[in-house]
Design an enzyme around this catalytic site. Structure first.
Site, PDB file in Angstrom:
ATOM      1  N   ASP A  89       0.870  -1.184   0.000  1.00  0.00           N
ATOM      2  CA  ASP A  89       0.000   0.000   0.000  1.00  0.00           C
ATOM      3  C   ASP A  89       0.908   1.235   0.000  1.00  0.00           C
ATOM      4  O   ASP A  89       1.438   1.630   1.032  1.00  0.00           O
ATOM      5  CB  ASP A  89      -0.907   0.009   1.234  1.00  0.00           C
ATOM      6  CG  ASP A  89      -1.990  -1.064   1.190  1.00  0.00           C
ATOM      7  OD1 ASP A  89      -1.757  -2.137   0.594  1.00  0.00           O
ATOM      8  OD2 ASP A  89      -3.071  -0.843   1.773  1.00  0.00           O
ATOM      9  N   LYS A 151      -6.508   3.616  -3.475  1.00  0.00           N
ATOM     10  CA  LYS A 151      -6.931   3.628  -2.068  1.00  0.00           C
ATOM     11  C   LYS A 151      -7.141   5.070  -1.622  1.00  0.00           C
ATOM     12  O   LYS A 151      -6.344   5.954  -1.954  1.00  0.00           O
ATOM     13  CB  LYS A 151      -5.850   2.935  -1.228  1.00  0.00           C
ATOM     14  CG  LYS A 151      -6.099   2.919   0.275  1.00  0.00           C
ATOM     15  CD  LYS A 151      -4.998   2.104   0.971  1.00  0.00           C
ATOM     16  CE  LYS A 151      -5.034   2.263   2.480  1.00  0.00           C
ATOM     17  NZ  LYS A 151      -3.959   1.510   3.152  1.00  0.00           N
ATOM     18  N   LYS A 180      -9.947   0.606  -2.638  1.00  0.00           N
ATOM     19  CA  LYS A 180      -9.894   0.336  -1.195  1.00  0.00           C
ATOM     20  C   LYS A 180     -10.298   1.606  -0.459  1.00  0.00           C
ATOM     21  O   LYS A 180      -9.693   2.658  -0.649  1.00  0.00           O
ATOM     22  CB  LYS A 180      -8.500  -0.114  -0.768  1.00  0.00           C
ATOM     23  CG  LYS A 180      -8.375  -0.347   0.746  1.00  0.00           C
ATOM     24  CD  LYS A 180      -7.003  -0.916   1.123  1.00  0.00           C
ATOM     25  CE  LYS A 180      -6.817  -0.988   2.636  1.00  0.00           C
ATOM     26  NZ  LYS A 180      -5.509  -1.573   3.029  1.00  0.00           N
TER      27      LYS A 180
END
Length: 212
Positions: A89, A151, A180
């Protein structure tokens, strides 16, 4: 797909102890969450704690500011993968994006994806700092660079995920990348709404509460 399979059970606190990370992993096993999300220093412990389960280990890179060099981010990601990380991430360089340095942003994401190969890359665009146009541009750049996910947030900015942002992200990425939602997802109703809006993963430190 059951709710628990959307959850990246998360503890990114700077104060997180070894006991906290072990507990995070135990909760992930107990509730059969998709993944745990931790800082890089905890990868080995998470790997040991999860044992032979199928739960993935997601690790944040360039976190939470995104402002280190591309080379440093890639080194960090590869080190995490070497110790057991399944997913990365990564925070984009927000200052580059806001400076209109779109090639630099795209190239960094692309270099990261090439470096980590078949591991999942989630690109954190930190929506709270961006205008609508910048959010859209960040999504386009992530897709062009072949990121697997866009994300919303680190959870360390001025705000986390919002329904409006997720709708916008979905409109831009379509089926070319997954989404996400993270930051401030603390109850089941909110989580289910995000899923309805098209997210594939939810980053939350409140995983057990969402399942209850």
């Amino acid at each position: 797909m059951p709710l628990e399979k959307y959850i990246d059970h998360t503890n990114l606190k700077p104060t997180a102890t070894q006991t906290d990370i072990t507990k995070l992993c135990q909760e992930a096993i107990e509730h059969d969450f998709y993944a745990v999300c931790v800082n890089g220093c905890h990868v080995t412990l998470a790997k040991e704690s999860l044992g032979k389960t199928n739960i993935k280990i997601a690790v944040v890179v360039g976190f939470p500011l995104g402002a280190m060099s591309t080379k440093a981010k890639i080194f960090e990601a590869l080190d995490c993968i070497e110790h057991g990380a399944d997913e990365i991430d990564m925070v984009i360089n927000i200052g580059w994006l806001k400076s209109g340095m779109y090639d630099a942003v795209r190239n960094e994401i692309k270099a990261m994806k090439q470096a980590i190969g078949d591991k999942i890359l989630k690109v954190i665009i930190e929506t709270c700092y961006l205008t609508q146009a910048e959010k859209e541009k960040a999504c386009v750049l992530a897709v062009e660079a072949h990121a697997d996910f866009v994300k919303t947030s680190t959870g360390f900015g001025t705000a986390g995920a919002t329904f409006e942002d997720v709708k916008l992200l979905k409109k831009i990425v379509g089926d070319r990348a997954r989404i996400k939602a993270s930051g401030g997802v603390k109850d089941k109703k909110t989580a289910l709404k995000y899923i309805e809006l098209g997210v594939s993963r939810i980053g939350t430190s409140s995983g057990p509460n969402l399942i209850k």
